[in-house]
Design an enzyme around this catalytic site. Sequence first.
Site, PDB file in Angstrom:
ATOM      1  N   GLU A 280     -77.728  45.296   9.236  1.00 25.02           N
ATOM      2  CA  GLU A 280     -76.821  44.894  10.315  1.00 25.02           C
ATOM      3  C   GLU A 280     -75.443  45.474  10.021  1.00 25.02           C
ATOM      4  OE1 GLU A 280     -77.483  41.029  11.749  1.00 25.02           O
ATOM      5  OE2 GLU A 280     -75.565  40.857  12.779  1.00 25.02           O
ATOM      6  N   ARG A 281     -74.917  46.196  10.991  1.00 30.82           N
ATOM      7  CA  ARG A 281     -73.587  46.822  10.869  1.00 30.82           C
ATOM      8  C   ARG A 281     -73.515  47.822   9.725  1.00 30.82           C
ATOM      9  NH1 ARG A 281     -72.804  45.261  15.910  1.00 30.82           N
ATOM     10  NH2 ARG A 281     -72.985  43.019  16.099  1.00 30.82           N
TER      11      ARG A 281
ATOM     12  N   ASN B  22     -77.752  36.660   8.301  1.00 30.54           N
ATOM     13  CA  ASN B  22     -78.657  36.288   9.395  1.00 30.54           C
ATOM     14  C   ASN B  22     -80.100  36.495   8.924  1.00 30.54           C
ATOM     15  OD1 ASN B  22     -76.516  35.858  11.202  1.00 30.54           O
ATOM     16  ND2 ASN B  22     -76.493  38.003  11.822  1.00 30.54           N
TER      17      ASN B  22
ATOM     18  N   LYS C 185     -74.532  31.266   5.951  1.00 31.74           N
ATOM     19  CA  LYS C 185     -73.988  31.312   7.309  1.00 31.74           C
ATOM     20  C   LYS C 185     -74.754  30.255   8.086  1.00 31.74           C
ATOM     21  CE  LYS C 185     -73.629  34.317  11.392  1.00 31.74           C
ATOM     22  NZ  LYS C 185     -73.742  35.700  11.907  1.00 31.74           N
TER      23      LYS C 185
ATOM     24  N   GLU D   5     -73.303  31.720  15.448  1.00 33.67           N
ATOM     25  CA  GLU D   5     -73.998  32.817  16.128  1.00 33.67           C
ATOM     26  C   GLU D   5     -75.517  32.642  16.100  1.00 33.67           C
ATOM     27  OE1 GLU D   5     -72.362  36.358  14.269  1.00 33.67           O
ATOM     28  OE2 GLU D   5     -70.591  36.261  15.548  1.00 33.67           O
TER      29      GLU D   5
ATOM     30  N   ARG E 113     -69.708  30.172   4.210  1.00 29.54           N
ATOM     31  CA  ARG E 113     -68.828  30.935   5.098  1.00 29.54           C
ATOM     32  C   ARG E 113     -68.168  30.030   6.144  1.00 29.54           C
ATOM     33  NH1 ARG E 113     -71.310  35.151   8.144  1.00 29.54           N
ATOM     34  NH2 ARG E 113     -69.744  36.729   7.703  1.00 29.54           N
TER      35      ARG E 113
ATOM     36  N   LYS F  87     -63.091  34.698   6.486  1.00 33.36           N
ATOM     37  CA  LYS F  87     -62.726  36.055   6.925  1.00 33.36           C
ATOM     38  C   LYS F  87     -61.208  36.184   6.940  1.00 33.36           C
ATOM     39  CE  LYS F  87     -66.856  37.229   9.545  1.00 33.36           C
ATOM     40  NZ  LYS F  87     -67.484  37.916  10.678  1.00 33.36           N
TER      41      LYS F  87
ATOM     42  N   ASP G 172     -62.458  38.226  13.824  1.00 37.44           N
ATOM     43  CA  ASP G 172     -63.606  38.953  13.294  1.00 37.44           C
ATOM     44  C   ASP G 172     -63.281  40.404  12.972  1.00 37.44           C
ATOM     45  OD1 ASP G 172     -66.160  39.382  12.541  1.00 37.44           O
ATOM     46  OD2 ASP G 172     -67.029  39.368  14.547  1.00 37.44           O
TER      47      ASP G 172
ATOM     48  N   GLU H 127     -67.279  48.121  11.027  1.00 37.17           N
ATOM     49  CA  GLU H 127     -67.882  47.664  12.284  1.00 37.17           C
ATOM     50  C   GLU H 127     -66.937  47.842  13.473  1.00 37.17           C
ATOM     51  OE1 GLU H 127     -69.075  43.571  12.181  1.00 37.17           O
ATOM     52  OE2 GLU H 127     -69.555  43.524  14.314  1.00 37.17           O
TER      53      GLU H 127
ATOM     54  N   GLU I 152     -55.180  51.687  14.814  1.00 32.44           N
ATOM     55  CA  GLU I 152     -54.676  50.503  15.531  1.00 32.44           C
ATOM     56  C   GLU I 152     -53.957  50.938  16.806  1.00 32.44           C
ATOM     57  OE1 GLU I 152     -51.534  48.431  13.532  1.00 32.44           O
ATOM     58  OE2 GLU I 152     -51.691  46.667  14.818  1.00 32.44           O
TER      59      GLU I 152
HETATM   60  O1  GCW Z   1     -68.772  40.344  13.424  1.00 33.17           O
HETATM   61  C1  GCW Z   1     -69.938  39.671  13.498  1.00 33.17           C
HETATM   62  C2  GCW Z   1     -70.949  40.747  13.455  1.00 33.17           C
HETATM   63  C3  GCW Z   1     -72.316  40.227  13.138  1.00 33.17           C
HETATM   64  C4  GCW Z   1     -72.241  39.442  11.848  1.00 33.17           C
HETATM   65  C5  GCW Z   1     -71.230  38.335  12.005  1.00 33.17           C
HETATM   66  C6  GCW Z   1     -71.012  37.566  10.720  1.00 33.17           C
HETATM   67  C7  GCW Z   1     -73.922  39.207  10.179  1.00 33.17           C
HETATM   68  O2  GCW Z   1     -70.926  41.426  14.665  1.00 33.17           O
HETATM   69  O3  GCW Z   1     -73.175  41.322  13.020  1.00 33.17           O
HETATM   70  O4  GCW Z   1     -73.483  38.941  11.464  1.00 33.17           O
HETATM   71  O5  GCW Z   1     -69.993  38.850  12.366  1.00 33.17           O
HETATM   72  O6  GCW Z   1     -70.050  37.875  10.025  1.00 33.17           O
HETATM   73  O7  GCW Z   1     -71.782  36.691  10.426  1.00 33.17           O
END
Ligand code: GCW
Length: 863
Positions: free
Chosen positions: A206-207, A249, A326, A330, A363, A404, A409, A437, A553
């Site tokens: 993922e990403r 995930n 997590k 989401e 998280r 984060k 995000d 990402e 930016e």
């Molecule tokens: O930014 C989002 C991403 C997801 C990611 C999520 C996270 C792993 O688009 O792909 O999932 O954050 O940090 O959990």
Amino acid sequence: MLKKIAFSLSIGFGLVSVAGGQTADQAWLKYRPVNKAMDVPARVVALGRGPVEQNAANELVRGLHGITRKGELARNIRSSSVILGTYDEFKKKFPGWKPFGEVIPTVLYIHDDFRQDVPLSEQRPYQVMGRFLPISERFAIYRNPQLNSQSIFIEARNEIGILHGAFALLRIVASGGDLPPAGVREIPAMPIRWTNEWDNADGTIERGYGGRSIFFEGGKVRDDLAPVSEYARLLASVGINGCNVNNVNNAAPFLEPEMLRGLARIAEAMRTWGVRLAMSVDIASPQKIGGLATYDPVDPAVKTWWAAKVDEIYKLIPDFAGFTVKADSEGQPGPASYGRTPADAANVLANALQLHGGVVLYRAFVYNHHLDWNDPKADRARAAYDIFHPLDGKFAPNVIVQVKEGPIDFQAREPVSPLFAGLEQTNGAMELQITQEYLGQQRHLVYIAPMWKQVLDSALRADSRSTPVKEILEGKSFHRPLGGMVGVACVGRDWLGSPMAMANLYAFGRLAWDPNLTPEQIADEWTKQMIGTDPEVVATVRKMLMQSWPAYERYTGPLGLQTLTDITGSHYGPNVEASENNGWGQWHRADHEGVGMDRTVATGTGYASQYPPELAKMYENAATTPDDVLLFFHHVPYTYKLHDGKTVIQYIYDSHYQGAEEASELGKEWATLKGKVDAKLFEDVRARLEYQAGHAIVWRDAVVQYFLKLSGILDERGRARNYAGRLEAEDAKLSGYKAIDVQPWEDASRGKAVSCPQEAQNACSAEWTWSGQPGRFDIAVQYFDLQGGAAKYSILVNGKSIAAWTADDHFPSRRPNGDNSTRYTVRGVDLKLGDAIRVEGRAEGSDPAALDYIEIKAPDARD
Ligand code: GCW
């Protein structure tokens, strides 16, 4: 050659990487010869036989041999040598020896029971943290005049410190530096210095933008884990001490017995590099794979299940580092399903891990992605603080809340998360994203260290004291024993997929080790090891790296607008409205009158109040809010004046033009290094920067024409929608091509392009007649490179082909839009009045050879 073979046999591994293999020397561990390398003894003696220490010695030999052309592993200290050892080993070998300037970090004194005479691992109640204390990783490197002034000592409490010391010495030698007369003494600033990988069991990431997983394939751990060892070697070289290998995930299958046996092999592949394995777990695992009827964290059966699972893991992986979670985010299950809190969930895992010395990284990325966008009080940015601040003090001592760096995000710019200041009795780690990402997905050069550094240095002023984020993470501000930095890396079989992007992985490790390093220093270190030590190369690459984030930016989302990208899709190209009218909460609320999200207490969502009072006051008022986050906190009219008197709308125009111009500068700067850097690398980076310059124009034009239309306010400098030298495809004489409306409209010049339909037998053309002055020009062709096929293009002047190319890249999205809009430039074309310029497109598969425009301009200075 003979010598080489003898050497590689003596140290037990080959000097040259296996053909086609993935190795750390494809990144910065190249160990190339340098001019006037520092004087280092060729003999390397390890005083102990431990596997990490032996590995450190081998790495030193390998490195010194590469850089200085001499290096051998020896058992006895006969002449001058590099001598590695732990304190105990040095004491035994050299009676009367004392550690070189041992420093105990202040944070240790917070534990009343910390005793210097008791081994760290036996200290309670923080036994669990013994394994994580930075002091166990400290090292010193120095020449010891009392013993043998030619020799270099690398001493450490533990083997792992020796490894860090060996890499530190190699870094100095490889950069053409020298050991300072007073030696080097280092201790990492933070105990948790981990990467997170978002790898799935099927081998996808993922990403991830660097190929498939180095860990997994087809639902299992890969047979060949050589790349994993090489990755751990890279991580160790910058002081990273933990790696969580699976996606946050879809984590449930990773707790199955067979997978755990595979994970044990991964742990083994990383172990001699001092990188401990961690894994992501699904909080619903007791139900999903354990067969229980519930996963309620306070249910006794659930607790027992986790305890047994953790025992099973430690039987296989005795130095297992811990879990990342997590949950309630989401679509991932979480404690909220049972009315429980994140602390309830984290503590169940923590209690199970505590017995074995493991930690939980829970998280704080918990939010509702079904927010009501019509509700002016709804705000995703508030979520982490709203949920976690009330739980401060309720987490077990071996839980670390992973936050984060910004409240949303990983955008190109966000204010620092207020939660760092909101957790005084809880361990905190900062999560950053190394994989780009939202920052151009490794196709754009964006050196993120300057952004991270700003975040680390941000003064949150908790309790009206000096509490920069870095000191919170170090544990200094609130006397927390366990904190640190976690970088989401997502490396694949091609590392990060782009050589320059490796600077970010490097910088992440270095900043987690020492947040007082500057991004410039780190850029220099990396460049010297990765590209070359020539001062001109170093200065140019440093300049490029330092320009890259501000440029990105500017051409994506300035003033705290966030990255104006396709939020519900690719996260790559421009799509200004994608963040609006949906529940994901990345709103910028642009309308005809103004733009920005009102997060004030007085009239908005109240997010500003989550900061400590001094910052809350500053952000509450637009006049005192820094311009670069203005639109994150305030909804203002387009005519609102920034601190320098410029209006917001004019700033948006200017910033995008400036950013795109700066993106093209990057390529020009790199061009000056032709012949001074490796030819393959030169061409690779050159092509990427050329692409980036073109894509920055796509971004610029999309955002500028979008806001021009929405605000109705003209660009004072007349550039918006006036494109000198641009000839639109839809205005050309078309054969076969049909005009189309591009979605979103702003991703194509004036919203329209042409596409070659099937009934045209895939062969189409667009033709223009040159009506300008005669002369020599560059012709840029803007087309859409779709992933469903490899369309072919050619450009002809008066029927004669001057260039041809194939559109075979794999950009996101299957429709023509800003994700895949690409520029091809033919340079130095002579044109005279009446010349026919024709672009021919041959569609293939589901790539309809779509075309936006051509642009005819004076030749670029770089040629
Ligand atoms: O930014 C989002 C991403 C997801 C990611 C999520 C996270 C792993 O688009 O792909 O999932 O954050 O940090 O959990």
